[in-house]
Scaffold this motif. Structure first.
Motif, short mmCIF file in Angstrom:
data_model
loop_
_atom_site.label_atom_id
_atom_site.label_comp_id
_atom_site.label_asym_id
_atom_site.label_seq_id
_atom_site.Cartn_x
_atom_site.Cartn_y
_atom_site.Cartn_z
N ALA A 60 -48.45 38.22 26.58
CA ALA A 60 -48.07 36.88 26.43
C ALA A 60 -47.82 36.38 27.63
N GLY A 61 -47.57 36.20 28.64
CA GLY A 61 -46.88 36.08 29.85
C GLY A 61 -45.10 36.90 29.60
N ILE A 62 -45.31 37.41 28.81
CA ILE A 62 -43.38 36.90 28.46
C ILE A 62 -43.55 38.63 28.70
N GLY A 63 -42.51 39.24 29.55
CA GLY A 63 -41.84 40.36 30.19
C GLY A 63 -40.41 40.29 28.87
N THR A 64 -40.77 41.85 28.37
CA THR A 64 -39.12 41.80 27.81
C THR A 64 -38.77 42.92 27.77
N LEU A 65 -36.78 42.97 27.98
CA LEU A 65 -35.80 43.56 29.08
C LEU A 65 -35.63 44.25 27.63
N VAL A 66 -35.33 45.68 27.19
CA VAL A 66 -34.78 46.18 25.77
C VAL A 66 -33.54 46.71 26.46
N ILE A 67 -32.32 46.20 25.61
CA ILE A 67 -31.31 47.08 26.51
C ILE A 67 -30.89 47.98 24.83
N SER A 68 -30.69 49.42 25.52
CA SER A 68 -31.21 50.04 24.18
C SER A 68 -30.27 51.12 24.00
N HIS A 69 -29.37 51.00 23.40
CA HIS A 69 -28.22 52.36 23.19
C HIS A 69 -27.42 52.29 22.11
N ALA A 70 -28.35 52.06 20.97
CA ALA A 70 -27.80 51.03 19.19
C ALA A 70 -26.62 52.44 18.68
N SER A 71 -26.86 53.67 19.08
CA SER A 71 -25.76 54.19 18.60
C SER A 71 -24.32 53.71 18.98
N LYS A 72 -23.96 52.89 20.13
CA LYS A 72 -23.00 52.17 20.79
C LYS A 72 -22.90 50.83 21.22
N HIS A 73 -23.83 49.99 19.65
CA HIS A 73 -23.79 48.72 19.76
C HIS A 73 -24.10 48.67 21.23
N ASN A 74 -25.24 49.43 21.86
CA ASN A 74 -25.94 48.86 23.04
C ASN A 74 -24.40 48.65 24.87
N ALA A 75 -24.52 49.77 23.67
CA ALA A 75 -22.66 50.01 25.82
C ALA A 75 -23.49 50.31 26.60
N MET A 76 -23.36 49.60 28.09
CA MET A 76 -24.36 50.17 28.96
C MET A 76 -23.53 51.63 29.82
N THR A 77 -24.27 52.43 29.38
CA THR A 77 -23.55 53.36 30.79
C THR A 77 -23.96 53.30 32.25
N LEU A 78 -23.33 53.76 32.77
CA LEU A 78 -24.35 54.06 34.93
C LEU A 78 -25.38 54.40 35.27
N ALA A 79 -26.31 55.46 34.00
CA ALA A 79 -27.61 55.14 34.62
C ALA A 79 -27.89 54.29 33.61
N MET A 80 -28.05 52.97 33.14
CA MET A 80 -27.90 52.32 32.37
C MET A 80 -28.07 50.80 32.92
N TRP A 81 -26.88 50.70 33.56
CA TRP A 81 -26.54 49.43 34.59
C TRP A 81 -27.95 50.03 36.04
N ARG A 82 -27.91 51.05 36.63
CA ARG A 82 -29.00 51.35 37.39
C ARG A 82 -30.40 50.35 37.19
N GLN A 83 -30.92 51.27 36.17
CA GLN A 83 -31.69 51.47 35.06
C GLN A 83 -32.37 49.81 34.83
N LEU A 84 -31.22 48.91 34.73
CA LEU A 84 -31.90 47.54 34.71
C LEU A 84 -31.88 46.86 35.52
N GLY A 85 -31.43 46.89 36.99
CA GLY A 85 -32.04 46.24 38.42
C GLY A 85 -33.21 46.71 38.21
N ASP A 86 -33.72 47.55 38.74
CA ASP A 86 -34.89 48.00 39.29
C ASP A 86 -35.44 47.76 37.71
N ALA A 87 -35.35 47.44 36.48
CA ALA A 87 -36.67 46.87 35.50
C ALA A 87 -36.63 45.20 36.21
N VAL A 88 -35.75 44.45 35.93
CA VAL A 88 -35.60 43.45 36.69
C VAL A 88 -36.70 43.29 37.73
N THR A 89 -36.25 43.88 38.83
CA THR A 89 -37.49 43.64 39.34
C THR A 89 -38.83 44.09 39.38
#
Length: 262
Positions: A12-41
């Motif tokens: 419905a016109g909405i893009g949702t970006l989900v940060i998923s690392h529930a076992s560590k309260h969604n803490a960001m790994t280096l790989a996730m930081w790199r994935q985040l930029g690509d996902a936004v783009t």
């Protein structure tokens, strides 16, 4: 994925970006930081998407910061620190410079890098139960210039000093008073209220939203913000668009407009 990942969804016109690392309260790994930029783009380039929502997996945390368990290997030594910090800066910069509206949907814990991600979004809506903390001084790490500049622009120097110097935890109502979030919403109404506000954004003229964002970022003198000439071109594009004609017709006919982004 046990190590955490970034997931995207569109509807419905909405893009949702989900940060998923529930076992560590969604803490960001280096790989996730790199994935985040690509996902936004990727979402920024998707013509179906009119607004991007950033949220954490589950309701216990938005993002609890960087995954400290990685620091001994991924953030130790000058070269590794530089590479890690570049990944963080690139991800947050992708959000901050995204031409489409961005919304941080914050529940539970929002700490460190989570605050950085939220601050890079245009709007921040928090559940009244959300908790915020900038614990850099308790860990001994430094916070890069661009992210710090963004927080000073958002909060002002006195509040930024307070949050970094004390490393204290604050609740959502205080975060709203300080300007860290746009609104603190009762937990039982949070899902419906945020969905309603995001839907309102998605219904509006995409070219108008893009022009407004460019002008607002330039007014803030954001890093590498758009030049005046580029903003003027975006405004002219609005007036030349089919959406402009549609908006006038809908107003005259007293109906909801049907915008196409062209």
């Amino acid at each position: 994925m046990s190590g955490g990942h970034i997931r995207t969804e569109t509807a419905a016109g909405i893009g949702t970006l989900v940060i998923s690392h529930a076992s560590k309260h969604n803490a960001m790994t280096l790989a996730m930081w790199r994935q985040l930029g690509d996902a936004v783009t990727s979402l920024a380039q998707d013509d179906r998407v009119r607004v991007i929502v950033v949220t954490g997996e589950g309701d216990a945390a938005f993002v609890s910061g960087a995954d400290i368990g990685e620091f001994a290997q991924q953030r130790s030594g000058a070269d590794a620190v530089a590479a890690y910090d570049q990944a963080v800066t690139t991800a947050q910069r992708a959000l901050a410079r995204c031409p489409k509206p961005t919304v941080a949907r914050i529940q539970g814990i929002c700490m460190g890098g989570g605050i950085g991600i939220a601050a890079a979004c245009d709007l921040r809506f928090a559940s009244a139960r959300a908790r915020f903390r900038m614990p850099a001084a308790r860990i001994g790490l430094g916070y890069a210039y661009e992210g710090m500049q963004r927080l000073v622009t958002l909060l002002g120097a006195p509040t930024t000093f307070d949050l970094f110097y004390t490393a204290r935890s604050i609740e959502a109502p205080e975060a709203m008073r300080l300007g860290l979030v746009n609104d603190s919403i009762a937990a039982d109404a949070f899902d419906a209220e945020v969905a309603s506000r995001v839907a309102l954004i998605a219904q509006n003229a995409p070219l108008s939203l893009r022009a407004a964002k460019a002008a607002i970022l330039a007014a803030l003198d954001a890093p590498a913000g758009p030049a005046r000439e580029a903003i003027d071109a975006l405004v002219r594009q609005c007036f030349a668009s089919r959406d402009y004609a549609e908006g006038q017709a809908a107003f005259t006919e007293r109906r909801a407009p049907r915008f196409e982004g062209r």
